[in-house]
Each structure stands twice: as C-alpha cells, then as structure tokens.
Design an enzyme around this catalytic site. Sequence first.
Site, PDB file in Angstrom:
ATOM      1  NE  ARG A   1      25.684  62.660 101.193  1.00  0.00           N
ATOM      2  CZ  ARG A   1      26.788  62.788 101.908  1.00  0.00           C
ATOM      3  NH1 ARG A   1      26.917  63.781 102.733  1.00  0.00           N
ATOM      4  NH2 ARG A   1      27.767  61.925 101.802  1.00  0.00           N
TER       5      ARG A   1
ATOM      6  CG  HIS B   1      47.585  75.617  67.862  1.00  0.00           C
ATOM      7  ND1 HIS B   1      48.616  75.772  66.956  1.00  0.00           N
ATOM      8  CD2 HIS B   1      47.637  76.699  68.672  1.00  0.00           C
ATOM      9  CE1 HIS B   1      49.276  76.887  67.231  1.00  0.00           C
ATOM     10  NE2 HIS B   1      48.702  77.473  68.270  1.00  0.00           N
TER      11      HIS B   1
ATOM     12  CD  GLU C   1      27.972  71.024  87.259  1.00  0.00           C
ATOM     13  OE1 GLU C   1      28.218  69.991  87.873  1.00  0.00           O
ATOM     14  OE2 GLU C   1      28.386  72.143  87.618  1.00  0.00           O
TER      15      GLU C   1
ATOM     16  CE  LYS D   1      27.125  71.006  96.584  1.00  0.00           C
ATOM     17  NZ  LYS D   1      27.513  71.932  95.495  1.00  0.00           N
TER      18      LYS D   1
ATOM     19  CB  CYS E   1      25.628  56.748  99.617  1.00  0.00           C
ATOM     20  SG  CYS E   1      26.028  55.757  98.200  1.00  0.00           S
TER      21      CYS E   1
ATOM     22  CD  GLU F   1      32.785  76.591  87.610  1.00  0.00           C
ATOM     23  OE1 GLU F   1      33.499  75.591  87.424  1.00  0.00           O
ATOM     24  OE2 GLU F   1      31.753  76.558  88.301  1.00  0.00           O
TER      25      GLU F   1
ATOM     26  CE  LYS G   1      28.730  75.011  87.676  1.00  0.00           C
ATOM     27  NZ  LYS G   1      29.718  74.922  88.711  1.00  0.00           N
TER      28      LYS G   1
ATOM     29  CG  ASN H   1      27.236  56.458 102.558  1.00  0.00           C
ATOM     30  OD1 ASN H   1      26.279  55.775 102.225  1.00  0.00           O
ATOM     31  ND2 ASN H   1      27.127  57.669 103.056  1.00  0.00           N
ATOM     32  N   GLY H   2      30.526  54.159 100.375  1.00  0.00           N
ATOM     33  CA  GLY H   2      31.922  53.846 100.057  1.00  0.00           C
ATOM     34  C   GLY H   2      32.010  52.620  99.171  1.00  0.00           C
TER      35      GLY H   2
ATOM     36  CD1 TRP I   1      24.685  59.223  92.613  1.00  0.00           C
ATOM     37  CD2 TRP I   1      26.719  58.325  92.707  1.00  0.00           C
ATOM     38  NE1 TRP I   1      25.403  59.689  91.541  1.00  0.00           N
ATOM     39  CE2 TRP I   1      26.655  59.153  91.570  1.00  0.00           C
ATOM     40  CE3 TRP I   1      27.916  57.656  92.974  1.00  0.00           C
ATOM     41  CZ2 TRP I   1      27.729  59.326  90.706  1.00  0.00           C
ATOM     42  CZ3 TRP I   1      28.984  57.824  92.107  1.00  0.00           C
ATOM     43  CH2 TRP I   1      28.879  58.659  90.992  1.00  0.00           C
TER      44      TRP I   1
HETATM   45  O1  M6R Z   1      33.218  69.258  97.202  1.00  0.00           O
HETATM   46  P1  M6R Z   1      34.282  69.543  96.185  1.00  0.00           P
HETATM   47  O2  M6R Z   1      34.501  71.011  95.959  1.00  0.00           O
HETATM   48  O3  M6R Z   1      35.581  68.847  96.489  1.00  0.00           O
HETATM   49  O4  M6R Z   1      33.729  68.930  94.844  1.00  0.00           O
HETATM   50  C1  M6R Z   1      34.497  68.927  93.687  1.00  0.00           C
HETATM   51  C2  M6R Z   1      33.662  68.655  92.462  1.00  0.00           C
HETATM   52  O5  M6R Z   1      33.054  67.405  92.549  1.00  0.00           O
HETATM   53  C3  M6R Z   1      32.580  69.726  92.266  1.00  0.00           C
HETATM   54  O6  M6R Z   1      33.131  71.001  92.184  1.00  0.00           O
HETATM   55  C4  M6R Z   1      31.780  69.443  90.978  1.00  0.00           C
HETATM   56  O7  M6R Z   1      32.584  69.616  89.869  1.00  0.00           O
HETATM   57  C5  M6R Z   1      30.540  70.344  90.913  1.00  0.00           C
HETATM   58  N1  M6R Z   1      29.405  69.581  90.570  1.00  0.00           N
HETATM   59  C6  M6R Z   1      30.638  71.397  89.882  1.00  0.00           C
HETATM   60  O8  M6R Z   1      29.513  72.210  89.831  1.00  0.00           O
END
Ligand code: M6R
Length: 614
Positions: A30, A510, A494, A609, A2, A487, A491, A103-104, A77
């Site tokens: 965000r 395994h 997502e 974000k 948000c 990672e 990527k 927000n929250g 959000w």
């Molecule tokens: O702002 P942060 O680095 O704490 O965020 C952590 C994760 O939410 C963030 O890395 C998320 O996994 C990304 N979307 C990955 O690309």
Amino acid sequence: MCGIVGYVGEPKEKQAKKIIIEGLKRLEYRGYDSAGIALYVDGVFETRKHVGGLENLEKIIGDEKFNSHIGLGHTRWATHGAPSDANAHPHSNEDNTVTIVHNGIIENYLELKEVLAEKHGVKFKSETDSEVIAHLIGINYEKEGDFLKAVHRTVDMMRGAYALVAVCSHEPDKIIGVRKDAPMIAGIGKGCNFIASDIPAFLKYVREVLIIENNETVIVTKDDITILGSDRKPVSRETMHISWDVDAAEKGGYEHFMLKEIHEQPEGIRETLTKRIREDGMINLDGISMTKEDIDGFNKVYIVACGTAYHAGLVGKHAIEKMARIPVEVDVASEFRYRDPFVDEKTLFIAISQSGETLDTLAALREAKKKGARVFSVVNVVGSSVARESDDVLYTWAGPEIAVASTKAYTTQLICMYLIALFMGKVRGTIDEKYYNEILSELKAMPEKMKTLLAQEDKIAKVAKKFHRKENVFFIGRGPDCGVAYEGSLKLKEISYINSFAIAAGELKHGTIALMEQDTLVIALDTQDCLFEKMLSNIVETKARGAYVIAVAKEGHRDIEVEADYVIYIPDCRDEVSPILSVVPLQVFAYYVAKERGCNIDKPKNLAKSVTVE
Ligand code: M6R
C-alpha cells in the site's frame, strides 16, 4: 497508503508480535514511510516505531521478547507531519493507558489540539493529527470509566475520515475500531480474531471476513466480534468468504510484482470475460439491476476516476459513444465533486477503481448519488467501499494487484468498458447483431493476442536499455490511442521518475512541439486504421525537429517503418479494441526503463497503492 493490523489471541500463545509483523508485511504494497507496533506486556501496551521500512522496526524489536497475545500494528504514509519516528503510529496518551492507530485525516485536529493543550495541559509528542485521538480517549475514559463509551465520546468530537483502532490497558483484552470513510474489516480466526485495513493482512490465518460499514464500531476480543451500527446498537453482519489465496499476492518467481502482474493480464482478461459471457456467447449482466427502461432513460454518461482508472475511462468514452451513441464526459474525481457538475436522474455515473477505496472517487460517487444519478461501478476489490455504495457493480477479475503501478487492473477495466458499451449499444439498438458479435469475438481473442505480444518482452527490454537515461519523453496518440498515450506516460513517470508528457498528437503543433529537439524521445501510438495517416503526419512533424520516434502500430501497418525510427508491432485487431494491446509494450517499456535506472519499481517514492486521503 496507511495500513492497520490488530490481533487478539489466546493469552497463553503469545504470538501477537509475529502475527502483527507478518500482517504489516502483507500491507507493505500500500506504500508507507514508517511503521510501528504496540503489544500488551506486563499490564501496559509497549510501543515501538521507526521511520523507514519494516526492516527498521524489526531491527529495534528483534531482540525484545514481547510475549504478548494482543496488539496493534501500523504502516504510515505521511499526511500531517513528516515521516519520522515520533510521527509514526501507534500513538498513546500521556500515561500510556490508551494506544491508537489511525488511517485518514482528522480535519478539526488543530481545534482539538488547542483544547487538549490549554484545558488539559497535554504535551504532544508528534506533529500528527492522529495523536489527539489517544489523548481524547484517555480523558474521556476518566469521565466514563468505560473504554467503549470513551471511544464513542471521542469519535463524536472528531470530523474527517478515519479507520481508528484503539486499545486500552484498563480493558486489555479487546480492540475497538471505528470506521468513517476509510476501509476497515474484521477477520474471524480460530481462537483469535483480527481487525485490519485490508484483507491480505490476515489472509494467512483467516478466510471469513466481516466488512465494517461507515460509522460502525467493532469490538474484537479473542472469542467474539461485535459490530455496532451508527446508532451504537448491535447489528448482524454476514461473513464474506475469501477464496483467493495469499500466494496470489506473492511474486511467483518474478523479480517484481509489476512484471508478474503484466504477465497476468491475459488470464485477468479471460476471467473478466468468462464471468460475463454466457455459453451462447452473449453478454450476461446477471445481478446488474439496470433495466432497458433505465438505459433508454439516460441522456448522458459521466465516467469518473483517478490516475490509471481515469485513463481507462478515456478509452471507455470512445467505446460507449461509438457503440451506444450517448454523450460521455470523463472527469478526474478530485475535480468532479467541486464544480457542481450537471448530473441528475438521467445521468449514468460510472466510477472506475481498482481498490474501490480511493477517497476522491468515493466522494465523487456520493456527490453524483446525491444529485440523483444512477451509480454503476467497475471495481477490482470485492466488497470495497465503491462497490458497496454503487447501485450496480461490474467486477474486474484481475486478482490482487500489489504493485503500485496499475497494469492488470487497467486492461481488465478496459474489458469492462467494452462490455458496458456493447451491452448499452445492444439495448439502445445503436449497433447490430453482426457488429456486436464481431467486437465480442475480438475481445475473446485478446488473451491469446496479448500472449504473443508479451513474447516480445526481451526486444522491448533492449529498447528500454537504450533509452533509460532520457530525462524527457513525449507520448502522442489520436482517438482511443490518446488515452493509451496518457497511461503509457503515467506508467513511465511513476516508476522511473522520468519527466514524461502525453498529448493528443494533433495538439502538438499548438505549443508542445516547441520542446522537440535533436534526439527528443517520442513514443507514438498509431494503432487506429482510420487515423493512421493523420498520425503519420504528426510523427513526421516531430521527426522534422530531430525527434527519435518509437511507434506502436498494428502488424498490418509495416509501412510505418518509413517514418518511425523503431516500431513495436501489436497483433492486428479492430481499432476499437486496440488499446487493450497497445498499452502492454508501454507497461513493459516503463518497467525495464525503471529497472535500468535502479528504481524501487513496486513501491515508487511518494506513492501509495490505495489513496484514501483527499
Ligand atoms: O484504486 P484506484 O483504481 O481507484 O486508484 C486510482 C489511482 O490512484 C491509481 O490508478 C494510480 O494512478 C496508479 N498508481 C497508477 O498506476
């Protein structure tokens, strides 16, 4: 997640609608599912809100004049209640005298809702937790006859996390904000002032910013910003000057922020290193208060983070254990805090976070602090909550990262991990001068090596085109390459919504190898000289079951072509630092696969974000 923008300016200028919508656009990165605005017109705060993107909101307010000098905007959000017009913020009380954005999460909202319905006959218009706040402030205003007192009385009844911003038509020239565990800042403009959840919201108009701390209240009028501490007495706060430009948050000719940010990595790495390497070539941790005595006293390191930042921690573990010879545990923040971890005064707790506002990471940090750990953080957003609550901060100088998928934050986080490992190794005497200098010069060479790697973009795009219809992809690696495999897999999934899975290559046999069949796509990281042959055997194992293998290997290992179907080469470098390079082709691959599949690359579905809820 948000976003909030509040603006109050000169009554005669009536610019609120334009400025707030602009601010909300700056917060789109965000992630959100609905948006709304409240503007003061003819004695009342008029609210308009709509599910979906800001363009939907703009459509419904486009023709309305809304001559106003004060208002609030919000991008939501969904947490409590699905994305809908009704659940979008702002929310108002029944007689429309109080309007809020939030927000929250209000943890005791059901309790409060029951009281409001039973005692006060309130009829709710939404399914949100936030709506209760507007009703409560309204009821408390009737008792107190004062907007600020009504807000405080309401906040005292709430449990949970909030950046709450409210306006009231009885006192229409002020905006009141209260913060607890959700970011909030105020911006000092010329003849106007702002309140927001994030700096880009008002950066076009404002350079001087005030950070609102936990449990503080801020009262914003066009001429003044007053901050009250948790005891509700005025506190003074130094302003923070924002030097980065709003253009840094623009696409600069690239089709997507993600691609722009991938290409910004060499510069981000150079910046992060420049800030921390002295002219004599040594690491400078000026401003870091951790002494040799502190470092010698640690018997364990905990790295805690989420998502991509957690993957940086997995690579960091290898570097710190190898160079500083101290045991390192890496944990996802949401797990760490609930399992009574073994943390005490002899623990160095390292939090990694791009935003510095990830609630899970923040909560883990607080837990570690409570247990006496020394808290060190690696953060990108200056002045963010994680940074402020840490004993020491090593900033990544990646610049604003807008795409939800993290790229440049990750590689600069890796740089910080190596700096910490080298620094600790030197202090602890576990590495010699020669090794220290060799790794440092490897790090310094990274920006140029990464540029040559990025020159292969078109080739990788072609591979992505060939495989973009796959519905399952496996990423494998060993040692530090394993963190990179995780990672790369994150990527891909997502932004392209492909079901991808990462696993330590030795673990395949395994269980997971059962899934290998004709043409299964396997992406194998094989950049560790010391594990090269072991990894080759794992590649052969998957090939024997029909897999198609794309390998990522160093230039010097052309022999891999005998086993892999396709190879992406990274420039030669020492094993320790290869993760900085090997992740790049995976980022580019994910980007082009998602593009071929027509996905919303910068704002993938269901993601935000900055994840400021648990
Ligand atoms: O702002 P942060 O680095 O704490 O965020 C952590 C994760 O939410 C963030 O890395 C998320 O996994 C990304 N979307 C990955 O690309």
